[in-house]
Write an enzyme that holds these catalytic residues in place. Structure first.
Site, mmCIF file in Angstrom:
data_model
loop_
_atom_site.group_PDB
_atom_site.id
_atom_site.type_symbol
_atom_site.label_atom_id
_atom_site.label_comp_id
_atom_site.label_asym_id
_atom_site.label_seq_id
_atom_site.Cartn_x
_atom_site.Cartn_y
_atom_site.Cartn_z
ATOM 1 N N HIS A 195 65.937 27.398 -24.572
ATOM 2 C CA HIS A 195 65.254 26.598 -23.612
ATOM 3 C C HIS A 195 63.943 25.947 -24.197
ATOM 4 O O HIS A 195 63.554 26.112 -25.202
ATOM 5 C CB HIS A 195 64.395 27.789 -22.531
ATOM 6 N N VAL A 196 63.627 24.914 -23.274
ATOM 7 C CA VAL A 196 62.631 24.031 -23.866
ATOM 8 C C VAL A 196 61.503 24.170 -22.801
ATOM 9 O O VAL A 196 61.513 24.132 -21.719
ATOM 10 C CB VAL A 196 63.390 22.442 -23.803
#
Ligand code: G7M
Length: 328
Positions: free
Chosen positions: A268-269
């Site tokens: 995830h970012v």
């Protein structure tokens, strides 16, 4: 531009419906909301075990306790004062004079309850790993080579890491579906962008969204190779576009990064407002997505071989593993 964007945030489906309504509407809403709240007070039976950490500056407290014999962690956080409700707050509060001297006076101000909310996060049942995560502790910087990752970190995270059920729920639209800001459903390069649960979405100053990839099996930065460039570029491009469109915040106002180590091992970012010092955005933990992309363009195996540094709390089992391996 930002004011208009705040308005858009506030008018969004799950953002504050309290912001732009007539007084009567608001009072009716408040009646309904109050009932909802009373029915849902799962915290009424909360029994305190220990305050894990607190900060007068951040105005938050992390608390360990029990609800019906289940371990629980509660995070309480006073939220920023909002421009769109500040006049209502000043006009509609009770004031108690504390002191007056010439032109100077200080008061205790008691705002109406709906302007005095405390953002509350509940983790229940919580594991001891959650309790440790929020416990204030001494931290150490670990230096992890590519080999250390294979021999120490990987076996450790495979044996013990937080469940990513919440991530699956988001990807399968079983939770938070109404909060999704943008989605690319492609199984290879697709992702879901939605508000991080740390953000109450009431103001843009602390904007915080997270893009979760559809593709499974990418645990962290360490798993990334040049083969993932289309995925990363897609998140970067579409994530920025969606934030501009929804919140009016341009890329030049965003910090877009990955954590190493992350807390949850499904790639995830993080997208946060540049002016907001989000927890974990320091150089010892955050890797700018733009840098990650460039590094992989230069060397397809960059993150397999590089030594990476990250902070670990004193009580973290991973620190113990590094000590046992005489790497610390
Ligand atoms: O440290 P790491 O890179 O693993 O960050 C995970 C991010 O996911 C953090 O910023 C959390 O606040 C966020 N997050 C964690 N949980 C359990 C949830 C959740 O249930 N929903 C949302 N929207 N964000 C979460």
């Amino acid at each position: 531009m930002e004011d208009a964007a705040v308005k858009r945030v506030c008018e969004g489906k799950d953002a504050s419906h309290r912001a732009k309504k007539t007084k009567e509407d608001s009072e009716n809403d408040r009646e309904e909301v109050r009932e909802e709240w009373e029915l849902e007070n799962v915290l009424s039976g909360f029994k305190l075990t220990k305050v894990l950490s607190d900060s007068a500056r951040e105005k938050n407290m992390f608390i360990h306790g029990k609800i019906d014999e289940e371990e629980a962690v509660v995070i309480l956080e006073k939220t920023p004062i909002r421009e769109d409700t500040v006049v209502e707050m000043l006009n509609g509060s009770r004031l108690k004079l504390e002191m007056k001297n010439d032109i100077y006076s200080t008061y205790q101000l008691q705002p109406p309850p709906h302007l005095n909310e405390i953002k509350t996060t509940l983790i229940c049942p919580a594991t001891m790993k959650h309790v440790k995560k929020y416990q204030h502790q001494e931290i150490f910087l670990v230096e992890e080579t590519g080999e250390d990752y294979q021999s120490i970190t990987l076996p450790y995270i495979q044996s013990t890491s937080f469940s990513v059920q919440w991530v699956q729920n988001i990807l399968e639209k079983k939770a938070e579906a109404e909060r999704i800001v943008c989605e690319d459903p492609d199984p290879e390069v697709g992702f879901v962008l939605l508000p991080d649960f740390k953000w109450d979405q009431k103001q843009l100053d602390n904007l915080y969204l997270v893009a979760i990839v559809h593709k499974g099996g990418i645990k962290s930065l360490r798993d990334l190779t040049a083969e993932h460039l289309p995925l990363l570029q897609n998140i970067y491009l579409k994530g920025k576009e969606a934030i501009l469109e929804r919140y009016g915040l341009p890329a030049s106002k965003l910090r877009v990064y990955l954590h190493y180590q992350p807390s949850y091992y499904h790639l995830h970012v993080h997208f946060t407002a540049l002016g907001y010092e989000a927890p974990g955005c320091g150089v010892e933990r955050a890797h700018l997505l733009a840098d990650v992309i460039q590094n992989l363009q230069l060397d397809p195996k960059f993150y397999k071989s590089r030594t990476l540094f990250f902070p670990v709390k004193k009580d973290d089992g991973l620190l113990l593993k590094f000590k046992e391996a005489k790497r610390l």
